[in-house]
Scaffold this active site. Structure first.
Site, PDB file in Angstrom:
ATOM      1  N   LYS A 111       0.815  -1.258  -0.161  1.00  0.00           N
ATOM      2  CA  LYS A 111      -0.123  -0.101   0.167  1.00  0.00           C
ATOM      3  C   LYS A 111       1.025   1.214   0.059  1.00  0.00           C
ATOM      4  CE  LYS A 111      -3.688   2.502   0.503  1.00  0.00           C
ATOM      5  NZ  LYS A 111      -4.749   2.734  -0.843  1.00  0.00           N
ATOM      6  N   GLU A 112       1.965   1.193   0.804  1.00  0.00           N
ATOM      7  CA  GLU A 112       2.775   2.444   0.862  1.00  0.00           C
ATOM      8  C   GLU A 112       3.628   2.558  -0.568  1.00  0.00           C
ATOM      9  OE1 GLU A 112       3.106   4.853   2.955  1.00  0.00           O
ATOM     10  OE2 GLU A 112       1.480   4.088   4.306  1.00  0.00           O
ATOM     11  N   SER A 113       4.275   1.644  -0.985  1.00  0.00           N
ATOM     12  CA  SER A 113       5.323   1.840  -1.949  1.00  0.00           C
ATOM     13  C   SER A 113       5.340   0.921  -3.210  1.00  0.00           C
ATOM     14  CB  SER A 113       6.703   1.540  -1.326  1.00  0.00           C
ATOM     15  OG  SER A 113       7.097   0.219  -1.132  1.00  0.00           O
TER      16      SER A 113
ATOM     17  N   TYR B 204      -7.919   4.108   4.078  1.00  0.00           N
ATOM     18  CA  TYR B 204      -6.639   3.192   3.979  1.00  0.00           C
ATOM     19  C   TYR B 204      -6.500   1.815   4.808  1.00  0.00           C
ATOM     20  CZ  TYR B 204      -1.367   2.968   5.119  1.00  0.00           C
ATOM     21  OH  TYR B 204      -0.106   2.780   5.492  1.00  0.00           O
TER      22      TYR B 204
END
Length: 466
Positions: free
Chosen positions: A319-321, A449
């Site tokens: 999800k982040e990168s 998120y």
């Protein structure tokens, strides 16, 4: 005394018969859930905020590739969910009968398996407008013993997926041609049976022609030249008492056909055999390997330090990168877990482009958040969601939501209650409340998120071994 005994006897008899009737009624409902489907239509789905769809784990339906969810049915369902203004929750099943049961019990809203419409199935559900056409073929090994004619099926044994349309098609061949062969049904999806043919565990199976064609790009020893049934319409199944949902899906199908979206998606998954072969045979595909990313080893190391399931931490990293060590956000966050410069320094990360160093910095931050919330939210499953929201928006904003939950009589140990007040931090009535210290926040983004990560984690848990 006799009257008392007679009275007791009558009560016992009535109780027994009552229990027996109730048991039989329940058993009947369990056997035929489609006779009394749960009343749940589009309005209820929109209010709930998500739609549940049953899919296969296969190269033509739904799978994980390099941490990303992919598949023909998956992409269509995601597009449909966006059009309906809801989120998409997937249920992965290969048992078709179980899928119809879940649908009618209200535990799913769509069976997205590209089912051929039959009289038997129409008793259990309604069907959407056709999403395409599919024929069926015999799958066998391409060797000297490969049969080329239906008459050669005499005395053969054909293994097929349980509750699929293939049994009826094969029985029709038996009736029309007077051929005797054995049909054996088993659990599993089509690709399991194809794999068994490849590995010489069985000699024959029957699957959709398109799915068979895709698999011939992976296995060069397959013969799919013998047609079992010509093309016919395939569609998704929905409950009979959901006319609004049926209308909305059919409108979306018509629009998607007119715009060319379905045709383009079909070409992506079924006509570009080179890309399909690469994706589905990659060690980072849930169809061929058990890896999510090239960084699984260090993610597992970090998860042990954190006390999490490694697949949950992998979901956060994706999800982040997207597993890109060089990723930089618009705000300046860097590395696998997208840490801001001040956080990098605080948790001892000197080189954010180093995968291990970057990841362990993020793990240390997560451990800090876990410690912050541990006493207030002892239950780990609830605390994980609060930690993820804190990682995204800052624990100050989440703490404000926790205080609002406490003040207004919610459950301060429940993520659902905290999430409700986190979303209300765009409302002046709440972000100006005396207990709030961090002010305005787009809390709905943090809630989404968390949902995104948990949905991805659910898929990883089903498709990737621990």
């Amino acid at each position: 005394m006799k009257k008392a005994l007679v009275g007791v006897f009558i009560i016992v008899v009535i109780s027994l018969f009552g229990v027996q009737c109730t048991f039989m009624d329940k058993k009947e409902v369990q056997q035929n859930p489609w006779e009394n489907p749960v009343p749940l239509d589009l309005d209820d789905i929109v209010k709930r905020g998500y739609i549940r769809a049953i899919v296969d784990n296969s190269s033509t339906s739904y799978y994980i590739y390099r941490g990303r969810r992919m598949g023909y049915e998956f992409e269509m369902l995601k597009k449909l969910a966006n059009a309906l203004g809801v989120r998409l929750h997937l249920i992965i099943k290969s048992d078709i009968q179980e899928a119809f049961s879940l649908l009618n019990k209200g535990k799913a809203d769509i069976i997205a398996m590209n089912l051929e419409v039959s009289e038997t199935r129409m008793k259990m559900a309604n069907f959407t407008a056709p999403l395409g056409q599919m024929g069926t073929v015999l799958v066998q090994r391409d060797d000297l013993h490969a049969i080329k004619d239906l008459w050669d099926l005499q005395d053969k044994v054909i293994h097929i997926r349980k509750d699929a349309i293939y049994k009826a098609q094969l029985e029709e061949i038996q009736d029309n041609y007077g051929i005797e062969f054995t049909i054996k049904e088993g659990k599993g999806d089509n690709e399991l049976f194809i794999q068994q043919v490849v590995n010489k565990k069985i000699d024959f199976t029957v699957v959709d022609k398109v799915e068979a064609m895709v698999n011939t790009t992976y296995f060069d020893n397959l013969n799919i030249g013998l047609e079992i049934s010509p093309k016919s319409d395939v569609a998704w199944a929905i409950r009979k008492n959901a006319p609004e949902l049926e209308f909305a899906i059919n409108a979306w199908v018509a629009e998607s056909n007119q715009s060319g979206y379905i045709q383009t998606l079909y070409a992506k998954y079924f006509k570009n055999s080179k890309n399909s072969y690469f994706r589905n045979n990659s060690p980072f595909s849930s169809l061929a390997g058990n890896a999510i990313s090239p960084f699984d080893d260090i993610i597992k190391r970090g998860s042990e330090d954190l006390g999490w399931d490694w697949r949950l931490l992998a979901s956060l990293v994706y999800k982040e990168s997207r597993f890109d060590t060089t990723a930089v956000s618009y705000a300046g966050a860097v590395g696998l877990l997208q840490l801001m410069p001040v956080t990098l320094e605080r948790f001892g990360v000197n080189n954010p482009n180093d995968p291990l160093e970057s990841l362990m910095g993020g793990v240390n931050y997560l451990k800090y958040l876990d410690k912050f919330w541990r006493e207030r939210i002892p239950e780990s499953n609830e605390r994980v969601k609060v930690i993820l929201a804190s990682y995204n928006i800052g624990h100050g904003h989440v703490e404000d939501a926790w205080k609002l939950t406490l003040k207004y009589g919610g459950n301060p140990q429940s993520w659902e209650s905290i999430a409700r007040f986190l979303q209300l931090k765009t409302d002046p009535e709440f972000y100006r409340d005396p207990v709030v210290k961090s002010g305005y926040a787009k809390g709905h983004m943090a809630v989404n998120y968390v949902d995104d990560i948990m949905i991805l984690y659910d898929s990883y848990r089903v498709l990737i071994d621990p």
